[in-house]
Design a protein around this motif. Structure first.
Motif, PDB file in Angstrom:
ATOM      1  N   TRP A  76       0.795  -1.088  -0.098  1.00  0.00           N
ATOM      2  CA  TRP A  76       0.119   0.116   0.022  1.00  0.00           C
ATOM      3  C   TRP A  76       0.882   1.294  -0.083  1.00  0.00           C
ATOM      4  N   ALA A  77       0.327   2.409  -0.330  1.00  0.00           N
ATOM      5  CA  ALA A  77       1.058   3.653  -0.554  1.00  0.00           C
ATOM      6  C   ALA A  77       0.061   4.852  -0.399  1.00  0.00           C
ATOM      7  N   VAL A  78       0.514   5.742   0.299  1.00  0.00           N
ATOM      8  CA  VAL A  78       0.044   7.029   0.485  1.00  0.00           C
ATOM      9  C   VAL A  78       1.265   8.185   0.016  1.00  0.00           C
ATOM     10  N   TYR A  79       0.697   9.061  -0.952  1.00  0.00           N
ATOM     11  CA  TYR A  79       1.747  10.146  -1.708  1.00  0.00           C
ATOM     12  C   TYR A  79       1.082  11.205  -1.702  1.00  0.00           C
ATOM     13  N   ALA A  80       1.667  12.165  -1.062  1.00  0.00           N
ATOM     14  CA  ALA A  80       1.150  13.516  -0.893  1.00  0.00           C
ATOM     15  C   ALA A  80       2.195  14.675  -1.446  1.00  0.00           C
ATOM     16  N   GLU A  81       1.714  15.533  -2.424  1.00  0.00           N
ATOM     17  CA  GLU A  81       2.279  16.842  -2.786  1.00  0.00           C
ATOM     18  C   GLU A  81       1.805  17.915  -2.076  1.00  0.00           C
ATOM     19  N   ALA A  82       2.686  18.699  -1.347  1.00  0.00           N
ATOM     20  CA  ALA A  82       2.071  19.562  -0.198  1.00  0.00           C
ATOM     21  C   ALA A  82       2.734  20.939  -0.528  1.00  0.00           C
ATOM     22  N   VAL A  83       2.163  22.081   0.147  1.00  0.00           N
ATOM     23  CA  VAL A  83       2.854  23.422   0.285  1.00  0.00           C
ATOM     24  C   VAL A  83       3.022  23.435   1.493  1.00  0.00           C
ATOM     25  N   THR A  84       4.246  23.624   2.208  1.00  0.00           N
ATOM     26  CA  THR A  84       4.538  23.850   3.737  1.00  0.00           C
ATOM     27  C   THR A  84       5.248  25.187   4.117  1.00  0.00           C
ATOM     28  N   ALA A  85       5.645  25.118   5.248  1.00  0.00           N
ATOM     29  CA  ALA A  85       6.105  26.550   5.564  1.00  0.00           C
ATOM     30  C   ALA A  85       7.535  26.804   4.896  1.00  0.00           C
TER      31      ALA A  85
END
Ligand SMILES: Nc1ncnc2c1ncn2[C@@H]1O[C@H](COP(=O)(O)OP(=O)(O)O)[C@@H](O)[C@H]1O
Ligand SMILES: [Mg+2]
Length: 376
Positions: A76-85
């Motif tokens: 299983w996999a979780v992938y996230a693209e994010a904007v962070t501080a």
């Protein structure tokens, strides 16, 4: 300036009831609406697995593997693209590889989950937390330690180190192999980590209480918080680090026979501390308040923690709020939406119908979850 962390793309593969999911998002709060069993909490759990620990369900690593009939996925996999501080575009991935190896990556490179936590802080609130103040002490302490760790990932590492030592000491005591020099060495380390834990909790509590006190609205009631524990009390009374370590070391040494006979660590180390709360307006123990009142108290606490954390680090955490609107009347649902938008946080909320999120209007993005898929 405070910058909010937000997930802009979320991809799941063979995660619980999702074969694949690929969501494009903006920075606004995400409202997941759908019937029971559609997969809302699974999505929150997937995000929580980007942070250290076993995620918000406390699952074994193989548990999320998608099952369908007799078949089970191999990974299983979780992938996230994010904007962070710190970055406008940063990717996080967490998963179980074929063969059973757990892996976490940041921008495609291996990274520890503590690294991820530093970049993508998050705070979770679950339906079972509604009765946190009336429930078992250990659950409350775990909840509070998670809040502290969201602020300071090193706290989680100290807690793990302390718990490892505690279980090693306990095994020795129960096996009767009570070599004093060996136990002395373990207890010295336990005292050091234990005082670190108590001190981290006290600092976090002071910041949390200040944020609760500073809240301007009266939608959610305020609580007066306190920590009940041997070392916390010593430090709060002004003891120095060395003095508090000596006190804990003495308590552990004196408690050896009793802990060994009992088969658990009865000594009042930081593993036995408690978080107490009083409803300020009602001058009542939080545990005696109604379920609705307790829910409102804990929402205030979580919102204040997000505020405190962001003031300190400059980064607003993600808020994972599972069924947070469930027992709230309309005024409180509006208050919650206003508070979240006021913080500027990307909150992830779940609820059985879209109407629960009406107060967000176009300040939120509502997604319809149905049986392992999501309609935008
Ligand atoms: N490993 C798994 N493989 C396939 N389905 C799963 C797995 N684990 C849980 N589920 C299913 O996921 C569904 C949705 O769960 P959940 O996210 O808790 O729903 P809700 O929308 O009510 O929060 C349930 O029907 C459950 O049976
Ligand atoms: Mg759910």
């Amino acid at each position: 300036m405070i910058l909010a962390s937000s997930i802009r793309r979320l991809r799941l593969t063979d995660f619980r009831n999702f074969a694949t999911l690929d969501l494009d998002l903006d920075g606004r709060p995400v409202c997941l609406a759908g019937p029971n069993g559609s997969g809302k909490t699974n999505i929150l759990e997937a995000i929580s697995l980007l942070a250290p620990g076993r995620g918000l369900r406390g699952a074994e690593t193989t548990e999320p593997l998608r099952r369908s009939g007799d078949e089970m996925a191999a990974s299983w996999a979780v992938y996230a693209e994010a904007v962070t501080a710190e970055a406008d575009d940063i990717s996080f991935a967490s998963g179980l590889l074929e063969g059973g190896r757990r892996q976490t990556r940041m921008n495609g490179k291996p990274a520890s989950r503590a690294d991820l936590a530093r970049h993508l802080p998050m705070i979770a609130l679950l339906p079972e937390h509604d009765r946190l103040f009336a429930g078992p002490r250990a659950d409350r302490l775990r909840f509070f330690d998670r809040l502290v760790a969201a602020n300071d990932p090193a706290h989680g590492e100290t807690l793990n180190a302390y718990e490892k030592l505690r279980s090693r000491r306990q095994k020795l005591l129960e096996s009767g192999r009570t070599d004093p020099a060996w136990l002395d060495a373990i207890e010295t380390d336990m005292a050091q980590h234990g005082v670190g834990l108590a001190s981290g909790r006290l600092h976090a509590l002071a910041r949390l209480q200040a944020a609760i006190d500073a809240a301007a609205d009266d939608v959610f009631p305020k609580a007066d918080l306190a920590l009940d524990g041997l070392t916390e009390a010593a430090l709060a009374a002004g003891a120095g680090i060395q003095e508090a370590e000596d006190q804990l070391m003495t308590a552990l040494a004196e408690g050896r026979d009793r802990d060994g006979a009992a088969g658990r660590t009865l000594t009042r180390g930081p593993h036995r501390s408690d978080l107490t709360a009083r409803h300020r307006g009602k001058e009542q123990e939080a545990g005696l308040c109604s379920t609705g009142e307790q829910k409102a108290l804990i929402l205030r606490l979580v919102l204040a923690q997000a505020d405190a954390l962001s003031q300190r680090s400059g980064a607003m955490p993600l808020l994972l709020l599972d069924e947070a609107c469930a027992h709230l009347d309309e005024k409180r649902r509006e208050g919650l939406a206003d508070a979240i938008c006021g913080l500027g946080a990307q909150a992830w909320l779940t609820g059985v119908e879209a109407g629960l999120f009406a107060a967000f209007g176009n300040r939120g993005q509502v997604l319809a979850v149905e049986n392992g898929s999501v309609q935008v």
